[in-house]
Write an enzyme that holds these catalytic residues in place. Structure first.
Site, PDB file in Angstrom:
ATOM      1  N   ASN A   7       0.860  -1.178   0.000  1.00 18.81           N
ATOM      2  CA  ASN A   7       0.000   0.000   0.000  1.00 18.81           C
ATOM      3  C   ASN A   7       0.903   1.237   0.000  1.00 18.81           C
ATOM      4  OD1 ASN A   7      -1.862   2.001   0.452  1.00 18.81           O
ATOM      5  ND2 ASN A   7      -2.807   1.031   2.235  1.00 18.81           N
ATOM      6  N   LYS A  14       3.492   0.734   2.933  1.00 16.52           N
ATOM      7  CA  LYS A  14       3.183  -0.337   3.892  1.00 16.52           C
ATOM      8  C   LYS A  14       3.265  -1.653   3.159  1.00 16.52           C
ATOM      9  CE  LYS A  14      -0.178   2.192   6.594  1.00 16.52           C
ATOM     10  NZ  LYS A  14      -1.556   2.524   6.485  1.00 16.52           N
ATOM     11  N   ARG A  88      -2.333  -1.775  -3.724  1.00 14.06           N
ATOM     12  CA  ARG A  88      -3.623  -1.145  -3.478  1.00 14.06           C
ATOM     13  C   ARG A  88      -3.727   0.132  -4.322  1.00 14.06           C
ATOM     14  NH1 ARG A  88      -5.499   2.579   1.445  1.00 14.06           N
ATOM     15  NH2 ARG A  88      -7.666   2.696   0.852  1.00 14.06           N
ATOM     16  N   HIS A 177     -13.207   1.889   0.011  1.00 19.54           N
ATOM     17  CA  HIS A 177     -13.115   0.811   1.010  1.00 19.54           C
ATOM     18  C   HIS A 177     -13.650  -0.516   0.458  1.00 19.54           C
ATOM     19  CE1 HIS A 177     -13.604   4.067   4.354  1.00 19.54           C
ATOM     20  NE2 HIS A 177     -12.318   3.809   4.190  1.00 19.54           N
ATOM     21  N   GLY A 205     -13.993   3.765  10.419  1.00 17.69           N
ATOM     22  CA  GLY A 205     -12.677   4.091  10.999  1.00 17.69           C
ATOM     23  C   GLY A 205     -12.552   5.593  10.980  1.00 17.69           C
ATOM     24  N   ASN A 206     -11.377   6.080  10.679  1.00 18.49           N
ATOM     25  CA  ASN A 206     -11.221   7.514  10.536  1.00 18.49           C
ATOM     26  C   ASN A 206     -11.993   7.954   9.284  1.00 18.49           C
ATOM     27  OD1 ASN A 206     -10.274  10.021  11.126  1.00 18.49           O
ATOM     28  ND2 ASN A 206      -8.359   9.722  10.030  1.00 18.49           N
ATOM     29  N   ARG A 236     -13.907  14.521   7.792  1.00 18.30           N
ATOM     30  CA  ARG A 236     -14.665  14.795   6.555  1.00 18.30           C
ATOM     31  C   ARG A 236     -16.136  15.008   6.886  1.00 18.30           C
ATOM     32  NH1 ARG A 236     -12.417   9.665   4.014  1.00 18.30           N
ATOM     33  NH2 ARG A 236     -10.347  10.267   3.318  1.00 18.30           N
ATOM     34  N   ASP A 278     -10.410  11.882  16.512  1.00 20.60           N
ATOM     35  CA  ASP A 278     -10.307  10.506  17.012  1.00 20.60           C
ATOM     36  C   ASP A 278     -11.441  10.189  17.993  1.00 20.60           C
ATOM     37  OD1 ASP A 278      -9.465   8.193  18.616  1.00 20.60           O
ATOM     38  OD2 ASP A 278      -7.544   8.440  17.578  1.00 20.60           O
ATOM     39  N   ARG A 280     -11.754   8.107  20.246  1.00 22.33           N
ATOM     40  CA  ARG A 280     -11.361   7.907  21.658  1.00 22.33           C
ATOM     41  C   ARG A 280     -11.376   9.232  22.414  1.00 22.33           C
ATOM     42  NH1 ARG A 280      -6.575   4.202  19.458  1.00 22.33           N
ATOM     43  NH2 ARG A 280      -6.822   5.812  17.893  1.00 22.33           N
ATOM     44  N   GLY A 326     -11.433   0.770  12.602  1.00 24.35           N
ATOM     45  CA  GLY A 326     -11.055   1.285  13.928  1.00 24.35           C
ATOM     46  C   GLY A 326     -12.198   1.457  14.915  1.00 24.35           C
ATOM     47  N   GLY A 328     -15.522   0.659  14.378  1.00 22.87           N
ATOM     48  CA  GLY A 328     -16.416  -0.510  14.313  1.00 22.87           C
ATOM     49  C   GLY A 328     -15.892  -1.700  15.095  1.00 22.87           C
ATOM     50  N   GLU A 329     -14.582  -1.869  15.097  1.00 28.15           N
ATOM     51  CA  GLU A 329     -14.006  -3.024  15.804  1.00 28.15           C
ATOM     52  C   GLU A 329     -13.792  -2.755  17.291  1.00 28.15           C
ATOM     53  OE1 GLU A 329     -10.428  -4.322  13.726  1.00 28.15           O
ATOM     54  OE2 GLU A 329     -11.456  -4.065  11.814  1.00 28.15           O
ATOM     55  N   GLU A 379      -7.666  -5.953   4.727  1.00 29.79           N
ATOM     56  CA  GLU A 379      -7.524  -5.582   3.308  1.00 29.79           C
ATOM     57  C   GLU A 379      -6.254  -6.175   2.704  1.00 29.79           C
ATOM     58  OE1 GLU A 379      -8.395  -1.709   4.977  1.00 29.79           O
ATOM     59  OE2 GLU A 379      -9.332  -1.151   3.082  1.00 29.79           O
TER      60      GLU A 379
END
Ligand code: ADP
Length: 392
Positions: A7, A14, A88, A177, A205-206, A236, A278, A280, A326, A328-329, A379
């Site tokens: 990626n 990555k 990707r 996604h 996620g973000n 966003r 974030d 959190r 992020g 969702g999990e 992914e």
């Protein structure tokens, strides 16, 4: 057979290497600050994490370090063992509905789509070209974030703007996604033990998007021409009155590209709270009585419920709802609030089962009319699977 999943971002790379078809991760890592000062890379191998500070002028040098690490750590004895490299690619437009071998023609089409993903597609091309130079004997493939959504019917991807915008400028919904939605929808079908299903997949996620998946194929998705559509995200705005854009450009005297930055980087949860993108931090804010954090969380959850309700009606029912990425999990409270908002559809949260993070599991009670699951997305594995199929 060894397969590499890659990626590439404009300044990062990555990677994850798999033994296929066993799907065993052999080594993974990330090169950061490529082309910028103070570049470095981290790798994970045999449960150990190693960080090295090196000069990374470009992606090709990053691949050369990667090859060196593979050889030094005896992940491969010869580069010829790497049969496939999957890249990707964020935007495949209407050209690609599946993973392709990265031929010159495919690369030219990805390049043509640069205008639709100006940060991401050029980076992917740089990654492909660098990988081809350093590991020339591997089959290089391109795995598109948009491919899974190509099965949407016309009425779900055409915008209510002059039709020529579609024919002349390719303005339509492409989604994003897709690799993740496909992975979790397939896994959900495995858990249900059948393929003739109606699944709602929530990748939150973000960046965040929701898809309606019928019999393993995408019927609808919340992201649009770009990822800035649908849900409220970290930074966003997602869906809003389009005329706000021109109105505020006039009020603030900002350019189109400045407005684009505001809507993508300074809006969403960050824009509402002024605190953070974030979840959190937002949850901490809610706990300490910050009213704007409470408002943002309410709006964030509301939008997700709205989309689930829309897709429930669009699919004429739903066999399962999946949470991934992020938030969702990991965010127990976000999932609980979403499921509570779906009570009218007969969804019943199992409080104890929902208290999981980063693990697969069913999080609704037996009498819930729609079962909800957490399925961690993968992914990289999806990229490796597709690449393996094209390389063997
Ligand atoms: P992306 O790939 O879009 O950058 P991720 O899927 O990695 O995003 O998700 C990152 C986000 O997940 C973080 O910004 C944060 O909001 C959220 N997140 C991660 N862990 C938790 C947690 N324990 N509770 C709430 N939110 C979390």
């Amino acid at each position: 057979m060894k397969v590499l999943s890659v990626n590439a971002g404009s300044s990062s790379l990555k990677f994850q290497m798999y033994e296929m078809p066993e799907e065993k991760v052999l080594i993974s890592g990330v090169f950061e600050r490529i082309g910028i000062h103070e570049s470095f890379y981290t790798i994970k191998i045999n449960g150990e994490k190693i960080r090295k500070e090196v000069d990374l002028p470009d992606h090709k040098v990053a691949f050369e370090y990667l090859v060196q690490e593979l050889e030094n750590n005896h992940v491969v004895e010869s580069l010829d063992e790497i049969k496939g490299i999957g890249h990707r690619v964020v935007q495949g437009g209407a050209y690609f509905d599946k993973t392709e071998v990265a031929t010159d023609d495919v690369i030219a089409k990805i390049e043509e789509l640069n205008v639709l993903a100006p940060l991401h597609n050029p980076a992917a091309i740089i990654g492909i070209k660098a990988a081809k130079e350093v590991i020339p004997n591997a089959v290089q493939t391109t795995v598109f974030d948009t491919a899974f959504h190509q099965t949407m019917p016309e009425e779900n991807y055409i915008y209510a703007v002059p039709y020529e915008w579609y024919t002349d400028y390719k303005v339509r919904r492409y989604g994003a996604h897709g690799t993740s939605h496909k992975y979790v929808a397939n896994r959900m079908n495995e858990l249900l033990g059948r393929d003739d299903t109606k699944i709602i997949t929530c990748h939150i996620g973000n960046g965040a998007s929701i898809s309606a998946v019928v019999n393993g194929k995408c019927l609808d998705t919340s992201m649009g021409l770009t990822p800035n559509a649908g849900l409220i995200m970290g930074s966003r705005c997602g869906d809003m009155d389009a005329t706000i854009v021109t109105y505020m450009m006039d009020q603030l005297g900002v350019s189109a590209s400045e407005m684009d930055t505001i809507l993508n980087k300074k809006s969403g949860v960050l824009g509402i709270t002024g605190v953070s993108s974030d979840m959190r931090d937002i949850d901490d804010g809610v706990r300490s009585g910050n009213e704007r954090c409470a408002l943002a969380k309410k709006m964030y959850v509301r939008r997700i419920i709205d989309y689930i309700a829309k897709y429930y009606v669009e699919m004429n029912g739903c066999d399962a709802i999946v949470f991934t990425a992020g938030v969702g999990e990991n965010s127990v409270s976000t999932r609980r609030q979403i499921m509570e908002g779906l009570e009218v559809l007969g969804v019943h949260v199992d409080e104890e089962a929902n208290n999981i993070r980063g693990k697969e599991g069913k999080i609704t009670t037996e009498d819930s009319s729609i079962p909800c699951y957490v399925i961690p997305t993968d992914e990289e594995l999806m990229i490796a699977r597709d690449t393996y199929e094209l390389s063997k």
